[in-house]
Structures are given as structure tokens and as C-alpha cells.
Design a protein around this motif. Structure first.
Motif, mmCIF file in Angstrom:
data_model
loop_
_atom_site.group_PDB
_atom_site.id
_atom_site.type_symbol
_atom_site.label_atom_id
_atom_site.label_comp_id
_atom_site.label_asym_id
_atom_site.label_seq_id
_atom_site.Cartn_x
_atom_site.Cartn_y
_atom_site.Cartn_z
ATOM 1 N N GLN A 1 51.007 35.331 25.944
ATOM 2 C CA GLN A 1 50.297 35.291 26.746
ATOM 3 C C GLN A 1 49.264 34.150 26.391
ATOM 4 O OE1 GLN A 1 50.271 36.439 29.727
ATOM 5 N NE2 GLN A 1 48.566 35.804 30.384
ATOM 6 N N VAL A 2 48.698 32.699 26.662
ATOM 7 C CA VAL A 2 47.418 31.850 26.794
ATOM 8 C C VAL A 2 46.741 32.208 27.913
ATOM 9 C CG1 VAL A 2 47.411 29.830 26.687
ATOM 10 C CG2 VAL A 2 49.720 30.605 25.437
ATOM 11 N N GLN A 3 45.911 32.332 27.016
ATOM 12 C CA GLN A 3 44.523 32.132 28.237
ATOM 13 C C GLN A 3 44.074 30.898 27.874
ATOM 14 O OE1 GLN A 3 41.714 35.210 27.835
ATOM 15 N NE2 GLN A 3 43.097 36.941 29.083
ATOM 16 N N LEU A 4 43.511 30.217 29.276
ATOM 17 C CA LEU A 4 42.915 29.344 28.826
ATOM 18 C C LEU A 4 41.606 28.836 30.374
ATOM 19 C CD1 LEU A 4 46.400 26.812 30.223
ATOM 20 C CD2 LEU A 4 45.621 27.228 28.250
ATOM 21 N N VAL A 5 40.744 28.166 29.446
ATOM 22 C CA VAL A 5 38.696 28.018 29.736
ATOM 23 C C VAL A 5 38.950 26.190 29.441
ATOM 24 C CG1 VAL A 5 37.500 28.791 29.407
ATOM 25 C CG2 VAL A 5 38.684 30.277 28.800
ATOM 26 N N GLU A 6 38.127 25.908 30.853
ATOM 27 C CA GLU A 6 38.059 25.083 31.421
ATOM 28 C C GLU A 6 36.674 24.954 31.238
ATOM 29 O OE1 GLU A 6 41.491 25.377 34.340
ATOM 30 O OE2 GLU A 6 40.225 26.693 33.266
ATOM 31 N N SER A 7 36.154 23.893 30.728
ATOM 32 C CA SER A 7 34.523 23.417 30.839
ATOM 33 C C SER A 7 34.503 21.494 30.427
ATOM 34 C CB SER A 7 33.952 24.115 29.479
ATOM 35 O OG SER A 7 34.299 23.305 28.135
ATOM 36 N N GLY A 8 32.861 21.294 30.955
ATOM 37 C CA GLY A 8 32.589 20.048 30.777
ATOM 38 C C GLY A 8 32.650 19.370 31.955
ATOM 39 N N GLY A 9 33.191 20.180 33.312
ATOM 40 C CA GLY A 9 32.083 19.334 35.080
ATOM 41 C C GLY A 9 30.808 19.413 34.989
ATOM 42 N N ASP A 10 30.462 18.568 35.608
ATOM 43 C CA ASP A 10 29.726 18.007 36.247
ATOM 44 C C ASP A 10 29.251 17.255 37.279
ATOM 45 O OD1 ASP A 10 26.409 17.684 33.659
ATOM 46 O OD2 ASP A 10 26.752 18.728 35.439
ATOM 47 N N LEU A 20 36.331 16.282 30.105
ATOM 48 C CA LEU A 20 36.445 17.678 30.324
ATOM 49 C C LEU A 20 38.059 18.320 28.816
ATOM 50 C CD1 LEU A 20 38.156 17.910 33.939
ATOM 51 C CD2 LEU A 20 35.657 18.118 32.889
ATOM 52 N N SER A 21 37.927 19.996 28.722
ATOM 53 C CA SER A 21 38.089 20.412 27.291
ATOM 54 C C SER A 21 38.437 21.708 28.159
ATOM 55 C CB SER A 21 36.684 21.019 26.901
ATOM 56 O OG SER A 21 36.060 19.842 26.145
ATOM 57 N N CYS A 22 40.087 21.888 27.820
ATOM 58 C CA CYS A 22 41.123 23.453 27.902
ATOM 59 C C CYS A 22 40.925 23.956 26.461
ATOM 60 C CB CYS A 22 41.947 22.460 28.160
ATOM 61 S SG CYS A 22 43.008 23.956 28.998
ATOM 62 N N ALA A 23 40.699 24.990 26.217
ATOM 63 C CA ALA A 23 40.681 25.858 25.192
ATOM 64 C C ALA A 23 41.518 26.979 25.256
ATOM 65 C CB ALA A 23 39.559 25.801 24.589
ATOM 66 N N ALA A 24 42.444 27.104 24.638
ATOM 67 C CA ALA A 24 43.814 28.311 24.941
ATOM 68 C C ALA A 24 43.300 28.860 23.600
ATOM 69 C CB ALA A 24 45.218 27.715 24.636
ATOM 70 N N SER A 25 43.567 30.697 24.256
ATOM 71 C CA SER A 25 43.346 31.657 23.469
ATOM 72 C C SER A 25 44.485 32.074 22.095
ATOM 73 C CB SER A 25 43.666 32.490 24.071
ATOM 74 O OG SER A 25 44.290 33.045 24.907
ATOM 75 N N GLY A 26 45.509 31.080 22.333
ATOM 76 C CA GLY A 26 46.782 31.081 21.655
ATOM 77 C C GLY A 26 47.068 29.929 20.710
ATOM 78 N N SER A 27 47.719 29.730 20.516
ATOM 79 C CA SER A 27 48.415 28.160 19.260
ATOM 80 C C SER A 27 49.221 27.368 20.525
ATOM 81 C CB SER A 27 49.008 28.617 18.592
ATOM 82 O OG SER A 27 49.813 27.332 18.130
#
Length: 116
Positions: A1-10, A20-27
Motif C-alpha cells: 500500500q502506498v499513500q500519496l500526499v500532494e502539496s505546493g498548490g497555490d 508541487l511535491s508528492c510525498a509517498a508513504s513507502g518506497s
């Protein structure tokens, strides 16, 4: 399972830049392709850019020369550098991760608004 969290929108003016950044919870090193998609109101979700595990990239014609996708496997993060933004770039931007098996995951999206 992978969770993705985007940020940087404005909210940004035409001609401006965002990352924009997309951080994944796993590798994400084993994931075949990471992609950025966008969906404007009343329109279908469309591919913006994608990058394979070998760092091969592909872009929509509408963003070529303006957007750059990159990945940092050590940080489990994918980036989308957006320059020379236009009002038509306004959309919710989503991150997608696709495993070699074809299983895929979506993030929750981040809003980008280009307006004066």
C-alpha cells in the motif's frame, strides 16, 4: 500500500511559477511510473507529466518546455516544477503511482489557480 500526499498548490499570477511535491508513504523506487495529472472544472482528468523508475519522462504537449517532472527516490518524493503558468493551467493536480503489476494509487490533489 502506498499513500500519496500532494502539496505546493497555490494562487499565482500568470507567468509565475510553482513547485508541487508528492510525498509517498513507502518506497517508490520499485514503482514503475509516477505521474502528475490535472482536472479542471467540467473537464476530464488529463496526464500532465510522468516519470519512470529509470527517470524517462513524458509530457503533455500543452506543458512541454514549461513544466519539469523529477523524482528523488531517497526522499520518496516526486516534484513538478511549473514555470510560465497560464490561466488554463488552473486545475486540481493529482499525483499517481503505478506499480509494475499495474496496481495504482492516487493522491488527494492540490489546487493550482492561475489568475491576476
Amino acid at each position: 500500500q502506498v499513500q500519496l500526499v500532494e502539496s505546493g498548490g497555490d494562487l499565482v499570477q500568470p507567468g509565475g511559477s510553482l513547485r508541487l511535491s508528492c510525498a509517498a508513504s513507502g518506497s517508490i523506487s520499485s514503482i514503475y511510473t509516477m505521474g502528475w495529472y490535472r482536472q479542471a472544472p467540467g473537464k476530464q482528468r488529463e496526464l500532465v507529466a510522468q516519470i519512470t523508475s529509470g527517470s524517462s519522462t513524458n509530457y503533455a504537449d500543452s506543458v512541454k518546455g514549461r513544466f519539469t517532472i523529477s523524482r528523488d527516490n531517497a526522499k520518496n518524493t516526486v516534484y513538478l516544477q511549473m514555470n510560465s503558468l497560464k490561466p488554463e493551467d488552473t486545475a486540481v493536480y493529482y499525483c499517481k503511482a503505478v506499480r509494475p503489476s499495474g496496481i495504482y494509487y492516487w493522491g488527494q490533489g492540490t489546487q493550482v489557480t492561475v489568475s491576476s
